[in-house]
Design a protein around this motif. Structure first.
Motif, PDB file in Angstrom:
ATOM      1  N   ALA A 146       0.846  -1.189   0.000  1.00 50.45           N
ATOM      2  CA  ALA A 146       0.000   0.000   0.000  1.00 50.45           C
ATOM      3  C   ALA A 146       0.881   1.237   0.000  1.00 50.45           C
ATOM      4  O   ALA A 146       1.790   1.365   0.812  1.00 50.45           O
ATOM      5  CB  ALA A 146      -0.903   0.015   1.231  1.00 50.45           C
ATOM      6  N   GLY A 147       0.628   2.141  -0.945  1.00 43.51           N
ATOM      7  CA  GLY A 147       1.344   3.417  -0.961  1.00 43.51           C
ATOM      8  C   GLY A 147       2.657   3.405  -1.689  1.00 43.51           C
ATOM      9  O   GLY A 147       2.807   4.029  -2.741  1.00 43.51           O
ATOM     10  N   ASP A 200      -3.426   6.573   0.135  1.00 46.75           N
ATOM     11  CA  ASP A 200      -2.768   5.563   0.962  1.00 46.75           C
ATOM     12  C   ASP A 200      -1.301   5.887   1.194  1.00 46.75           C
ATOM     13  O   ASP A 200      -0.657   5.312   2.080  1.00 46.75           O
ATOM     14  CB  ASP A 200      -2.927   4.163   0.370  1.00 46.75           C
TER      15      ASP A 200
END
Length: 233
Positions: free
Chosen positions: A51-52, A103
């Motif tokens: 994520a991210g 995110d």
């Protein structure tokens, strides 16, 4: 006041003890990220389940405490950053702000929180606000997203301690001679400010005019200890 180590331990406990609903939501998010091809905003590689940022880019996120900036007359440690505004840092700032990759805020905020010295005894996080008109246009305030993530990492509240009262041009996109005087562009909300030191949060530090105006406003409202954290400068 509780130490930051205790606050951080409590924050970790809260994030990991949410029960089956949160676990199911996390599993669903992991599966969705694995199925949808997405490029890492830091390097362009595939994110997969991450994520991210990808693991390689996360490994480059090293918070440091700086002592020199327009926020202080004397060189004393007061500013946490993840480094210079170039390379991965520049790309993630622009993606967070203009690419709506929300995110990213959790990843960057966690990295910044790890760099905040425990002896600062931060009692609250205050994000730099956008003017309501700009926030409606963008749909979110990246400093607020970042501030919530930093606050979660520190185990302290993220509070709306400032209000933007004047619509100003984006300082980073203007030449030095064109940059506005931001004095009076912010108003403090004393009812939202708890006692103790405050950590100001913004995405990027350019001239320092924005953070300086916020700092002056909070000091006029009675805040005596102020620190700041940004992704890059």
């Amino acid at each position: 006041m509780a130490t930051h180590s205790g606050q951080r331990a409590a924050a970790v406990h809260r994030r990991t003890s949410g029960g089956g609903f949160l676990n199911a939501a996390q599993l669903f998010g992991d599966a969705l990220r694995a199925l949808l091809p997405r490029a890492c905003p830091g390097c362009g590689g595939q994110l997969g389940r991450a994520a991210g940022l990808c693991a390689a880019c996360r490994a480059h996120l090293h918070a440091r405490v700086e002592a020199h900036s327009p926020l202080r007359v004397q060189p004393v440690p007061h500013l946490v950053t993840l480094g210079a505004y170039r390379g991965v840092n520049r790309r993630v700032v622009r993606t967070l702000k203009f690419g709506e990759a929300r995110d990213l805020a959790a990843v960057l905020g966690e990295a910044l929180a790890h760099g905040v010295p425990a002896h600062w005894n931060v009692g609250a996080v205050v994000p730099v606000p956008l003017h309501p008109a700009r926030q409606r246009q963008r749909g979110f305030n990246q400093a607020e997203l970042l501030g919530r993530a930093v606050a979660a990492g520190l185990g302290v509240p993220c509070v709306p301690g400032l209000q933007r009262t004047r619509h100003t041009a984006q300082q980073a996109r203007r030449h030095a001679a064109q940059r506005e005087d931001l004095h009076g562009a912010f108003r403090a909300r004393p009812d939202a400010l708890p006692g103790g030191p405050v950590l100001l949060i913004d995405d990027v530090f350019t001239t320092g005019n924005t953070l300086l105006a916020c700092q002056d406003t909070l000091k006029e409202a009675g805040v005596t200890e102020l620190y700041a954290a940004v992704i890059a400068r």
